[in-house]
Structures are given as structure tokens and as C-alpha cells.
Scaffold this active site. Sequence first.
Site, PDB file in Angstrom:
ATOM      1  N   ASP A  86       0.818  -1.172  -0.034  1.00  0.00           N
ATOM      2  CA  ASP A  86      -0.033  -0.034  -0.129  1.00  0.00           C
ATOM      3  C   ASP A  86       0.965   1.202   0.057  1.00  0.00           C
ATOM      4  O   ASP A  86       1.537   1.295   0.866  1.00  0.00           O
ATOM      5  CB  ASP A  86      -0.898  -0.094   0.995  1.00  0.00           C
ATOM      6  N   ASP A  97      -3.322   7.250  -3.249  1.00  0.00           N
ATOM      7  CA  ASP A  97      -3.224   6.194  -2.380  1.00  0.00           C
ATOM      8  C   ASP A  97      -3.836   4.842  -2.966  1.00  0.00           C
ATOM      9  O   ASP A  97      -4.979   4.907  -3.385  1.00  0.00           O
ATOM     10  CB  ASP A  97      -4.299   6.715  -1.061  1.00  0.00           C
ATOM     11  N   HIS A 158     -12.119   6.183   2.416  1.00  0.00           N
ATOM     12  CA  HIS A 158     -11.828   7.483   2.951  1.00  0.00           C
ATOM     13  C   HIS A 158     -12.018   8.656   2.012  1.00  0.00           C
ATOM     14  O   HIS A 158     -11.344   8.497   0.953  1.00  0.00           O
ATOM     15  CB  HIS A 158     -10.682   7.653   3.995  1.00  0.00           C
ATOM     16  N   HIS A 166      -7.055  11.221   5.707  1.00  0.00           N
ATOM     17  CA  HIS A 166      -8.298  10.576   6.045  1.00  0.00           C
ATOM     18  C   HIS A 166      -9.199  12.132   6.350  1.00  0.00           C
ATOM     19  O   HIS A 166      -8.899  12.338   7.683  1.00  0.00           O
ATOM     20  CB  HIS A 166      -8.040   9.560   7.172  1.00  0.00           C
ATOM     21  N   GLU A 191     -11.240   1.025  -0.486  1.00  0.00           N
ATOM     22  CA  GLU A 191     -10.125   0.046  -0.267  1.00  0.00           C
ATOM     23  C   GLU A 191     -10.670  -1.338   0.508  1.00  0.00           C
ATOM     24  O   GLU A 191     -10.462  -1.510   1.898  1.00  0.00           O
ATOM     25  CB  GLU A 191      -8.874   0.605   0.452  1.00  0.00           C
ATOM     26  N   GLU A 280      -6.894  -1.433  -3.407  1.00  0.00           N
ATOM     27  CA  GLU A 280      -7.358  -0.022  -3.258  1.00  0.00           C
ATOM     28  C   GLU A 280      -6.998   0.901  -4.592  1.00  0.00           C
ATOM     29  O   GLU A 280      -5.977   0.808  -5.005  1.00  0.00           O
ATOM     30  CB  GLU A 280      -6.639   0.631  -2.131  1.00  0.00           C
TER      31      GLU A 280
HETATM   32 MN    MN Z   1      -3.639   2.881   1.343  1.00  0.00          MN
HETATM   33 MN    MN Z   2      -6.596   4.503   1.997  1.00  0.00          MN
END
Ligand code: MN
Ligand code: MN
Length: 296
Positions: A86, A97, A158, A166, A191, A280
Site C-alpha cells: 500500500d 493512495d 475515506h 483521511h 479499499e 485500493e
Molecule cells: Mn492505502
Molecule cells: Mn487509503
Amino acid sequence: MLTDEELEKLRKAGKVSGAARELGLSMVGEGVKLYDVAQEVEGYIREHGCGLAFPCNISINEVAAHYTPDSADRSVFERGDVVKVDCGAEIDGYVGDTAGTVEVGTKRFTDLIQASKTARNTVAEFIGAGCPINEIGRAVEMSINTAGFKPVVNLTGHQIKPYNLHAGLSIPSYDDGNNSRLEPGMVIAVEPFATNGEGRIKNGRPGNIVRIARDRPVADPKAKEFLDYAKEEFHTFPFCARSCDFPDAEKHVKTLLRHGILTGYAQLVEVKGGCVSQHEYTFYMSGSRAEVTTLP
Ligand code: MN
Ligand code: MN
């Protein structure tokens, strides 16, 4: 909506994040050091004109998220490991992200890995401005349950705002009844995590990732210099000592943790020790069909 200039930054950060994710996943193999993968992923992001939105997370098996190797980590991937990579790049606070999962050398968890991927890709087919938030969760849950697994219910997607990873909305992996709608211009990370365990995570051991909790005076001049460096380099984003180009970063991180200036993130571990997969993407709500920003 974002201006053309802002959108360009979001798209570039997204593209670099997506390419870094693929690089990381392609490196994972039996006997390869976690440290080397994290360093390569972050090196790629920085070499492509971006900052790190957070350290490269490399989380294995029942660890769902929030582990990054420190500089002394000599551990290697083992046959049968289910590995989540990630990672995130940022430009002037605009973030990509993104995450993916691979299995090392075996094919025992192909279906589990496919479950989170299908859930994410299903969402990608309909998410956009005007979409009720609970329809995302419903689709994720249905998709993962149909594959015979459970979504991790206490990990969510998010909203992302500049310099705030976030921010605002949470996007659960189940229908929580929240039918408020995504708005044009929003940046949203989706995600889904899938597991063969109970479908919940709890805090585990520290995972080497920190953020600034309280910005207050530091007595030790070297630690203060380090804090100034971290603010300049990582802004308000999470970081780790390994990613710091600063002498004795580990020592200073420990000092600042002790003084409550930094706070650490715990590793997130499946409560029953179940194996966890994650996929994600970051989406921009450009219209009724969102744009995926984190394709390589
Ligand atoms: Mn992530
Ligand atoms: Mn994330």
C-alpha cells in the site's frame, strides 16, 4: 471541482502511486527483503517528482495494514505469504493512495486475493458524483460474501483532502444506512479488505509508522532540527524513520515519541488471525462516473 492545475497534480500523484504499487508487487518474492521493496517503492515515488504521502506499507497474512520495515529489518518474504503493498505519492498535498495483494510462490489464496480485487473493481464501475455512500459498502460486502469471504468491517475507505489523507467521509465495506451522496470534485479512496477470518481487525504491535501529534517545543536541539526536517519533508503526513534523510532519525523518532510530539500507529491485525487481502484505488468524482487516478 478542482482547477486544471490541481487536477494535474492529483493525476500525476495518482499515476506515480499506481506505478510504484505495481513495482512493489512485482518485486515481492521468496527470500526478498521487505526493506528492499519499501525502499524501491519510495525511491520510485521520489525520483518521479513526488513526496511520500505515507511510508510504503508491507503487511503480511493476518496483518491487514500499517507495517513498514525499519532500517534494521532483515526479514524476507516466505513461500505462502499473502502480501499487501500500500503506497502513496503526493504533489503539493494532492495524494494518490493505492494498494494491491500478491501471494508468494503458492496459489492457496487466489480466491481471497481475487475477492477484494473484484469488490474494488465492481465499485469502480459505478462510483461517481451523486452515488449514495452505502451503495458502495453494499456492493463491496455482496461481492466479498459471494466469493465466500468476509469484508473487514472496521477498516474503511475515506475521503482525501489536500495534505489530509483521511478527511471527512468514511466509506465502509458494508451498508451502514448512510445514503448521503458523493459530491462532484471529491477525492475518495475505496479499499476493500477481504478475509477468511472474522472480518474485524484489532491493534497489534507498533508498525514503525508515526505522525506529528502535538507540535510543541523540543528541548534537545538535534531532535528539534529533526522535527523541523520532518515537517518540511512530510508536512502533516504519516512517515517513518527509514524514509528520513537525516542522521540518527531512529533515535530522534524515539525521543519525539517519548515526549508525545509524535504518535505511532499500531499494526492492524485480523482478530481471529485470518488471512487478509486488500485492493485500493483513489477516485476523483469528475462526474457521474468517477475517474480512477491511481492507474499506472
Ligand atoms: Mn492505502
Ligand atoms: Mn487509503
